[in-house]
Design a protein around this motif. Structure first.
Motif, PDB file in Angstrom:
ATOM      1  N   LYS A  23       0.833  -1.207   0.000  1.00  0.00           N
ATOM      2  CA  LYS A  23       0.000   0.000   0.000  1.00  0.00           C
ATOM      3  C   LYS A  23       0.865   1.254   0.000  1.00  0.00           C
ATOM      4  CE  LYS A  23      -3.939  -2.217   2.116  1.00  0.00           C
ATOM      5  NZ  LYS A  23      -4.790  -2.346   3.293  1.00  0.00           N
ATOM      6  N   LEU A  24       1.937   1.225   0.767  1.00  0.00           N
ATOM      7  CA  LEU A  24       2.846   2.367   0.776  1.00  0.00           C
ATOM      8  C   LEU A  24       3.539   2.505  -0.574  1.00  0.00           C
ATOM      9  CD1 LEU A  24       4.222   4.703   2.217  1.00  0.00           C
ATOM     10  CD2 LEU A  24       5.894   3.064   3.129  1.00  0.00           C
ATOM     11  N   GLU A  25       3.975   1.386  -1.152  1.00  0.00           N
ATOM     12  CA  GLU A  25       4.599   1.430  -2.475  1.00  0.00           C
ATOM     13  C   GLU A  25       3.621   1.976  -3.504  1.00  0.00           C
ATOM     14  OE1 GLU A  25       6.019  -2.548  -3.203  1.00  0.00           O
ATOM     15  OE2 GLU A  25       8.000  -2.056  -2.456  1.00  0.00           O
ATOM     16  N   LEU A  26       2.367   1.560  -3.438  1.00  0.00           N
ATOM     17  CA  LEU A  26       1.351   2.057  -4.370  1.00  0.00           C
ATOM     18  C   LEU A  26       1.212   3.570  -4.246  1.00  0.00           C
ATOM     19  CD1 LEU A  26      -1.925   0.436  -5.348  1.00  0.00           C
ATOM     20  CD2 LEU A  26      -1.998   2.784  -4.581  1.00  0.00           C
ATOM     21  N   MET A  27       1.157   4.071  -3.025  1.00  0.00           N
ATOM     22  CA  MET A  27       1.035   5.520  -2.832  1.00  0.00           C
ATOM     23  C   MET A  27       2.291   6.253  -3.312  1.00  0.00           C
ATOM     24  SD  MET A  27      -1.826   6.724  -1.864  1.00  0.00           S
ATOM     25  CE  MET A  27      -1.368   8.344  -1.271  1.00  0.00           C
ATOM     26  N   LYS A  28       3.461   5.655  -3.122  1.00  0.00           N
ATOM     27  CA  LYS A  28       4.695   6.280  -3.600  1.00  0.00           C
ATOM     28  C   LYS A  28       4.712   6.341  -5.126  1.00  0.00           C
ATOM     29  CE  LYS A  28       7.898   5.228   0.171  1.00  0.00           C
ATOM     30  NZ  LYS A  28       9.125   4.454   0.506  1.00  0.00           N
ATOM     31  N   VAL A  29       4.235   5.284  -5.776  1.00  0.00           N
ATOM     32  CA  VAL A  29       4.170   5.280  -7.237  1.00  0.00           C
ATOM     33  C   VAL A  29       3.137   6.292  -7.707  1.00  0.00           C
ATOM     34  CG1 VAL A  29       3.594   3.907  -9.281  1.00  0.00           C
ATOM     35  CG2 VAL A  29       5.027   2.926  -7.489  1.00  0.00           C
ATOM     36  N   LEU A  30       2.000   6.358  -7.032  1.00  0.00           N
ATOM     37  CA  LEU A  30       0.977   7.341  -7.379  1.00  0.00           C
ATOM     38  C   LEU A  30       1.531   8.759  -7.213  1.00  0.00           C
ATOM     39  CD1 LEU A  30      -1.956   7.158  -8.353  1.00  0.00           C
ATOM     40  CD2 LEU A  30      -2.681   7.391  -5.979  1.00  0.00           C
ATOM     41  N   CYS A  31       2.301   8.972  -6.170  1.00  0.00           N
ATOM     42  CA  CYS A  31       2.947  10.266  -5.951  1.00  0.00           C
ATOM     43  C   CYS A  31       3.913  10.579  -7.092  1.00  0.00           C
ATOM     44  CB  CYS A  31       3.692  10.242  -4.611  1.00  0.00           C
ATOM     45  SG  CYS A  31       4.602  11.735  -4.220  1.00  0.00           S
ATOM     46  N   ILE A  87       0.989  -1.947 -10.594  1.00  0.00           N
ATOM     47  CA  ILE A  87       0.270  -1.389 -11.749  1.00  0.00           C
ATOM     48  C   ILE A  87      -1.097  -2.053 -11.893  1.00  0.00           C
ATOM     49  CG2 ILE A  87       0.274  -1.263 -14.280  1.00  0.00           C
ATOM     50  CD1 ILE A  87       3.341  -0.852 -14.035  1.00  0.00           C
ATOM     51  N   ILE A  88      -1.149  -3.354 -11.716  1.00  0.00           N
ATOM     52  CA  ILE A  88      -2.431  -4.062 -11.811  1.00  0.00           C
ATOM     53  C   ILE A  88      -3.395  -3.537 -10.759  1.00  0.00           C
ATOM     54  CG2 ILE A  88      -3.550  -6.304 -11.456  1.00  0.00           C
ATOM     55  CD1 ILE A  88      -1.004  -7.543 -12.790  1.00  0.00           C
ATOM     56  N   ARG A  89      -2.923  -3.392  -9.530  1.00  0.00           N
ATOM     57  CA  ARG A  89      -3.788  -2.852  -8.471  1.00  0.00           C
ATOM     58  C   ARG A  89      -4.259  -1.434  -8.793  1.00  0.00           C
ATOM     59  NH1 ARG A  89      -2.753  -4.524  -2.451  1.00  0.00           N
ATOM     60  NH2 ARG A  89      -2.792  -6.761  -2.757  1.00  0.00           N
ATOM     61  N   MET A  90      -3.337  -0.595  -9.262  1.00  0.00           N
ATOM     62  CA  MET A  90      -3.697   0.788  -9.573  1.00  0.00           C
ATOM     63  C   MET A  90      -4.708   0.851 -10.714  1.00  0.00           C
ATOM     64  SD  MET A  90       0.033   2.573  -9.081  1.00  0.00           S
ATOM     65  CE  MET A  90      -0.472   4.165  -9.620  1.00  0.00           C
ATOM     66  N   SER A 116      -9.584  10.065 -11.166  1.00  0.00           N
ATOM     67  CA  SER A 116      -9.906   9.464  -9.861  1.00  0.00           C
ATOM     68  C   SER A 116      -8.623   9.146  -9.085  1.00  0.00           C
ATOM     69  CB  SER A 116     -10.776   8.216 -10.014  1.00  0.00           C
ATOM     70  OG  SER A 116     -10.129   7.237 -10.780  1.00  0.00           O
ATOM     71  N   GLY A 117      -7.551   8.796  -9.781  1.00  0.00           N
ATOM     72  CA  GLY A 117      -6.266   8.582  -9.126  1.00  0.00           C
ATOM     73  C   GLY A 117      -5.721   9.871  -8.540  1.00  0.00           C
ATOM     74  N   MET A 118      -5.854  10.960  -9.295  1.00  0.00           N
ATOM     75  CA  MET A 118      -5.396  12.263  -8.815  1.00  0.00           C
ATOM     76  C   MET A 118      -6.227  12.694  -7.605  1.00  0.00           C
ATOM     77  SD  MET A 118      -3.166  14.606  -9.098  1.00  0.00           S
ATOM     78  CE  MET A 118      -2.423  14.708 -10.695  1.00  0.00           C
TER      79      MET A 118
END
Length: 158
Positions: A23-31, A87-90, A116-118
């Motif tokens: 979850k943290l990695e996902l947020m870091k990638v989204l950032c 990427i699949i999760r996002m 929606s990601g933003m």
């Protein structure tokens, strides 16, 4: 170390979360994607995302700053193997838009943040992510994503 019911050694959950927190990695990638989107409005390749994630989050930017620094690219390769799941999760959460065909290689898949990601990122933004975003933007300005720089990063030397 703890032993599970089958006798295998296991790591306590609190320690595992420090090293494998999807979850943290996902947020870091989204950032990261959000940061890059603010600088330019194009799709980003998976390879480019992994490149900038590694130089910022694993402090591998030192490879490009000091000629005498040699670093281990192990963290880069470990993250590179996990990016597909992120990427699949996002994409399943509708946080990103993908641009690819069935024959596109994983590293060449193009990604951009969705509205929606933003929105999700902005709702969950914190001081930590604001500082991380500043580090991403600084790394974009200091190190260009090129084949030569990607090779340097993979080799772990200047």
């Amino acid at each position: 170390m703890l032993r599970d019911r089958d006798g295998y050694l296991s790591v306590p959950s609190s320690i595992e979360l420090l090293f494998e927190n999807e979850k943290l990695e996902l947020m870091k990638v989204l950032c990261l994607i959000s940061s890059m989107s603010s600088k330019r409005r194009k799709y980003l390749s998976v390879s480019e995302i992994v490149f900038y994630y590694a130089i910022v989050n694993f402090n591998l930017i030192t490879i490009f700053e000091d000629v005498n620094i040699t670093s281990s690219p192990n963290q880069f390769f470990r993250f590179q193997s996990r990016i597909s799941n992120i990427i699949i999760r996002m994409e399943n959460l509708n946080f990103i838009e993908l641009k690819a065909t069935l024959s596109t290689k994983k590293d060449d898949i193009k990604i951009r943040i969705s509205s929606s990601g933003m929105k999700f990122y902005e709702e969950h933004n914190s001081v930590f992510f604001q500082e991380l975003q500043e580090r991403y933007v600084s790394s974009f300005e200091r190190v260009n994503y090129t084949a030569k720089n990607l090779k340097r990063l993979k080799e772990g030397k200047a």
